[in-house]
Design a protein around this motif. Structure first.
Motif, PDB file in Angstrom:
ATOM      1  N   UNK A   1      63.878   8.926 -31.964  1.00 42.87           N
ATOM      2  CA  UNK A   1      62.558   8.336 -32.215  1.00 42.87           C
ATOM      3  C   UNK A   1      62.728   7.205 -33.219  1.00 42.87           C
ATOM      4  N   UNK A   2      62.177   6.031 -32.843  1.00 41.68           N
ATOM      5  CA  UNK A   2      62.318   4.825 -33.684  1.00 41.68           C
ATOM      6  C   UNK A   2      60.926   4.315 -34.034  1.00 41.68           C
ATOM      7  N   UNK A   3      60.652   4.246 -35.339  1.00 43.66           N
ATOM      8  CA  UNK A   3      59.354   3.742 -35.807  1.00 43.66           C
ATOM      9  C   UNK A   3      59.625   2.504 -36.662  1.00 43.66           C
ATOM     10  N   UNK A   4      59.173   1.337 -36.179  1.00 49.03           N
ATOM     11  CA  UNK A   4      59.453   0.081 -36.882  1.00 49.03           C
ATOM     12  C   UNK A   4      58.624  -0.035 -38.162  1.00 49.03           C
ATOM     13  N   UNK A   5      59.300  -0.553 -39.190  1.00 46.95           N
ATOM     14  CA  UNK A   5      58.632  -0.816 -40.467  1.00 46.95           C
ATOM     15  C   UNK A   5      58.032  -2.215 -40.416  1.00 46.95           C
ATOM     16  N   UNK A   6      56.880  -2.307 -39.766  1.00 54.18           N
ATOM     17  CA  UNK A   6      56.235  -3.599 -39.574  1.00 54.18           C
ATOM     18  C   UNK A   6      54.991  -3.703 -40.455  1.00 54.18           C
ATOM     19  N   UNK A   7      54.178  -4.685 -40.178  1.00 55.50           N
ATOM     20  CA  UNK A   7      52.990  -4.941 -40.998  1.00 55.50           C
ATOM     21  C   UNK A   7      52.029  -3.770 -40.968  1.00 55.50           C
ATOM     22  N   UNK A   8      51.844  -3.183 -39.755  1.00 50.87           N
ATOM     23  CA  UNK A   8      50.928  -2.050 -39.656  1.00 50.87           C
ATOM     24  C   UNK A   8      51.435  -0.858 -40.463  1.00 50.87           C
ATOM     25  N   UNK A   9      52.744  -0.623 -40.376  1.00 47.71           N
ATOM     26  CA  UNK A   9      53.309   0.503 -41.112  1.00 47.71           C
ATOM     27  C   UNK A   9      53.175   0.269 -42.622  1.00 47.71           C
ATOM     28  N   UNK A  10      53.382  -0.986 -43.059  1.00 52.25           N
ATOM     29  CA  UNK A  10      53.250  -1.298 -44.484  1.00 52.25           C
ATOM     30  C   UNK A  10      51.819  -1.077 -44.956  1.00 52.25           C
ATOM     31  N   UNK A  11      50.850  -1.468 -44.145  1.00 57.53           N
ATOM     32  CA  UNK A  11      49.456  -1.260 -44.501  1.00 57.53           C
ATOM     33  C   UNK A  11      49.137   0.228 -44.599  1.00 57.53           C
ATOM     34  N   UNK A  12      49.647   1.003 -43.635  1.00 50.40           N
ATOM     35  CA  UNK A  12      49.436   2.449 -43.641  1.00 50.40           C
ATOM     36  C   UNK A  12      50.087   3.081 -44.873  1.00 50.40           C
ATOM     37  N   UNK A  13      51.299   2.637 -45.185  1.00 50.92           N
ATOM     38  CA  UNK A  13      52.007   3.159 -46.350  1.00 50.92           C
ATOM     39  C   UNK A  13      51.290   2.776 -47.648  1.00 50.92           C
ATOM     40  N   UNK A  14      50.755   1.552 -47.705  1.00 53.04           N
ATOM     41  CA  UNK A  14      50.033   1.113 -48.892  1.00 53.04           C
ATOM     42  C   UNK A  14      48.796   1.949 -49.149  1.00 53.04           C
ATOM     43  N   UNK A  15      48.050   2.270 -48.061  1.00 50.44           N
ATOM     44  CA  UNK A  15      46.855   3.102 -48.221  1.00 50.44           C
ATOM     45  C   UNK A  15      47.223   4.506 -48.675  1.00 50.44           C
ATOM     46  N   UNK A  16      48.315   5.030 -48.108  1.00 49.08           N
ATOM     47  CA  UNK A  16      48.728   6.383 -48.481  1.00 49.08           C
ATOM     48  C   UNK A  16      49.241   6.439 -49.910  1.00 49.08           C
ATOM     49  N   UNK A  17      49.851   5.363 -50.378  1.00 48.93           N
ATOM     50  CA  UNK A  17      50.452   5.350 -51.719  1.00 48.93           C
ATOM     51  C   UNK A  17      49.579   4.668 -52.758  1.00 48.93           C
ATOM     52  N   UNK A  18      48.403   4.207 -52.340  1.00 52.00           N
ATOM     53  CA  UNK A  18      47.449   3.568 -53.258  1.00 52.00           C
ATOM     54  C   UNK A  18      48.022   2.316 -53.902  1.00 52.00           C
ATOM     55  N   UNK A  19      48.679   1.464 -53.075  1.00 56.73           N
ATOM     56  CA  UNK A  19      49.161   0.172 -53.551  1.00 56.73           C
ATOM     57  C   UNK A  19      48.582  -0.914 -52.651  1.00 56.73           C
ATOM     58  N   UNK A  20      48.560  -2.148 -53.176  1.00 55.52           N
ATOM     59  CA  UNK A  20      47.954  -3.260 -52.442  1.00 55.52           C
ATOM     60  C   UNK A  20      49.023  -4.255 -52.009  1.00 55.52           C
ATOM     61  N   UNK A  21      48.714  -4.931 -50.888  1.00 57.23           N
ATOM     62  CA  UNK A  21      49.566  -6.007 -50.359  1.00 57.23           C
ATOM     63  C   UNK A  21      51.001  -5.549 -50.099  1.00 57.23           C
ATOM     64  N   UNK A  22      51.147  -4.322 -49.568  1.00 59.91           N
ATOM     65  CA  UNK A  22      52.491  -3.826 -49.247  1.00 59.91           C
ATOM     66  C   UNK A  22      53.032  -4.571 -48.032  1.00 59.91           C
ATOM     67  N   UNK A  23      54.328  -4.881 -48.055  1.00 59.32           N
ATOM     68  CA  UNK A  23      54.960  -5.601 -46.947  1.00 59.32           C
ATOM     69  C   UNK A  23      56.455  -5.315 -46.961  1.00 59.32           C
ATOM     70  N   UNK A  24      57.022  -5.199 -45.729  1.00 60.40           N
ATOM     71  CA  UNK A  24      58.474  -5.031 -45.593  1.00 60.40           C
ATOM     72  C   UNK A  24      59.089  -6.403 -45.382  1.00 60.40           C
ATOM     73  N   UNK A  25      60.181  -6.686 -46.106  1.00 58.99           N
ATOM     74  CA  UNK A  25      60.857  -7.973 -45.983  1.00 58.99           C
ATOM     75  C   UNK A  25      62.363  -7.734 -45.936  1.00 58.99           C
ATOM     76  N   UNK A  26      63.044  -8.641 -45.209  1.00 56.18           N
ATOM     77  CA  UNK A  26      64.501  -8.528 -45.135  1.00 56.18           C
ATOM     78  C   UNK A  26      65.166  -9.052 -46.413  1.00 56.18           C
TER      79      UNK A  26
END
Length: 515
Positions: A204-229
């Motif tokens: 199972x492969x779940x990409x760390x994209x913009x949607x995942x960052x937004x979901x993670x930010x809401x769960x962790x109570x942080x703003x403007x979360x984003x994955x970058x290389x």
């Protein structure tokens, strides 16, 4: 006569009082500011640490959740039956489409016992499994770890109830150039003995994209979360590197850093500024009072010192000051001349015009005499109508007589006392000393003898001390006890002065009366 504090005294008082208080105020401000900066900085750092720990824990829990979701599909007898032999339609419908609809993982892979992809689903659609070939190298470490666990009996132990969780491998990896969370689990029948050598695997492969960052930010109570290389190194952003089991950074998670310390600082700075302003005002008032008190003490000290060394009527140095300076002058290896002055007919002015006129006359005489001495000389009022002059610059009798002539001439000029003209004279006794020949007491005694001789020779004249004067003075004192009484009379003028180059030791030069 008022006493003004000298500029040096004022600066000294300011240095003693003002500077320590200012230093204390600055030290207090620096201490408070430093503590506040340290406290707020630590608060911000702790906030980042808490956020980082929370996000890292959330990501790890997502790995466990992804494996848990995967378990209900991989550890299923129907999954074993339809992958051995491979039923493409069933696998696509169940392990592909329904798995995607249930959990939304972008890619699902089925690998055979040789780790060859036999099924690949991308975003809910079955695609050619060979498209996974470029990413097999990224999956290889996970596959190896899981195969090793299966080979050591981990799957058998789980199916037999010997362990609580099914074996799986989870890690960060870059799939198709995108960071992803990957979990790999064996496809097994809980009711059958596993084929550990040819165990099929579910990925199972779940990409760390913009949607995942937004979901993670809401769960962790942080703003403007984003994955970058690569990290942006933005000081306003906090960064968490995502490191796989091989120690390689797969991606960076950035989010807007929480600044509780800054917020606290912004909220407290106005209050602190007001407090510091009030403290500064209080300190200023304290400094001003301390400064005034110090200046008053300094002025009092200067006044007391001035009064102890100066005559209250004329402001000239008094006897104590003069005797101290005379001692210093005679102790130096240099010539010095001492002039003892006594006013003639002063008592008549005092008795005729009154004591205020006599006081004014003393002040006016002092002012005239002050204009005659050199910059290194000293004029002092010794008391009553007596003055003394100390001249370190005079070494020869001719110079001494010259100054005496100017003194007699200046004092002999009329004085305007409250509309009345007064005329007086002055008798001058001179003592010369070269290179420590006489101490202060001896110099004063010689000048007094010369003064006595001058008054005995008719007043309004000057005499320089000679050793032979003492016997004559003693005889005159015995015969004439009233020599100091003023005589009325004729106009006083200067007798001829000694010729330049005359011998001082054998000559008794004087300024005498002439008609």
């Amino acid at each position: 006569m008022g006493i003004a504090l000298s500029p040096a005294g004022g600066r000294h008082a300011a240095a003693v009082i003002v500077i320590p208080v200012i230093v204390a105020l600055l030290a207090m401000a620096a201490t408070v500011g430093g503590f506040l900066y340290w406290s707020t900085s630590n608060s911000d750092a702790r906030a980042v640490q808490r956020q980082t720990a929370l996000i890292d824990h959330t990501l790890r829990s997502y790995f466990a959740l992804q494996a848990e979701n995967q378990e209900s599909w991989a550890l299923w007898s129907d999954a074993v039956d339809h992958t051995h032999p491979f039923d493409a339609e069933w696998v696509d419908e169940n392990l592909g489409a329904e798995f995607y609809e249930s959990f939304g993982y972008e890619q699902t892979v089925v690998l055979d016992g040789e780790d060859h992809p036999i099924y690949l689903m991308r975003n809910g659609r079955s695609v050619d499994p060979t498209l996974l070939a470029p990413d097999l190298q990224a999956l290889a470490p996970l596959l190896s770890r899981l195969r090793a666990d299966i080979a050591t009996g981990a799957l058998r132990a789980y199916l037999a109830g010997g362990r609580s969780n099914a074996p799986y491998a989870a890690d960060y990896a870059q799939i198709a150039g995108t960071p992803a969370m990957v979990t790999v689990m064996p496809i097994a029948d809980p009711s059958r003995e596993p084929d550990e050598a040819r165990q099929y695997l579910h990925v199972a492969i779940d990409f760390l994209d913009e949607d995942y960052a937004s979901y993670l930010g809401e769960a962790s109570l942080v703003e403007d979360a984003a994955f970058r290389l690569t990290t942006t190194e933005n000081p306003e952003k906090a960064t968490l590197p995502l490191i796989n089991a091989s120690g390689r950074i797969i991606a960076f998670l950035e989010w807007r850093q929480d600044w509780p310390g800054r917020r606290l600082l912004a909220e407290t700075v106005p209050a602190l500024a007001i407090a510091m302003a009030l403290a500064t005002i209080l300190f200023a008032l304290l400094v001003e009072r301390l400064y005034r008190y110090s200046m008053a003490l300094e002025a009092g000290r200067a006044r007391a010192e001035h009064e102890a060394n100066h005559d209250a009527l004329t402001g000239l140095p008094n006897r104590a000051c003069f005797e101290r300076r005379l001692g210093e002058a005679t102790a130096a290896d240099a010539p010095v001349a001492l002039f003892a002055l006594d006013l003639d007919r002063f008592k008549q002015v005092n008795d005729t015009l009154g004591h205020p006129a006599g006081d004014e006359l003393i002040r006016m005489v002092g002012a005239r005499l002050a204009g005659l001495i050199s910059s290194s000389g000293l004029l002092a009022r010794m008391g009553g109508d007596e003055f003394s002059i100390l001249e370190p610059a005079i070494a020869q009798s001719e110079e001494a007589f010259a100054l005496a002539a100017r003194i007699v001439e200046a004092v002999g000029k009329p004085f305007d006392l409250f509309g009345n003209e007064a005329r007086i004279g002055v008798s001058v006794g001179i003592a010369l000393s070269a290179r420590r020949q006489a101490g202060p007491a001896e110099m004063a005694r010689r000048a007094d003898i010369a003064l006595y001789e001058a008054k005995g020779n008719g007043r309004n004249c000057a005499m320089i001390y000679e050793p032979g004067m003492e016997a004559a003075v003693n005889r005159r004192r015995s015969a004439e006890p009233e020599l100091r009484e003023n005589q009325p009379g004729p106009r006083d003028v200067l007798k001829e002065l000694p010729r330049p180059g005359s011998t001082f030791g054998n000559q008794s030069a004087s300024l005498a009366k002439a008609q």
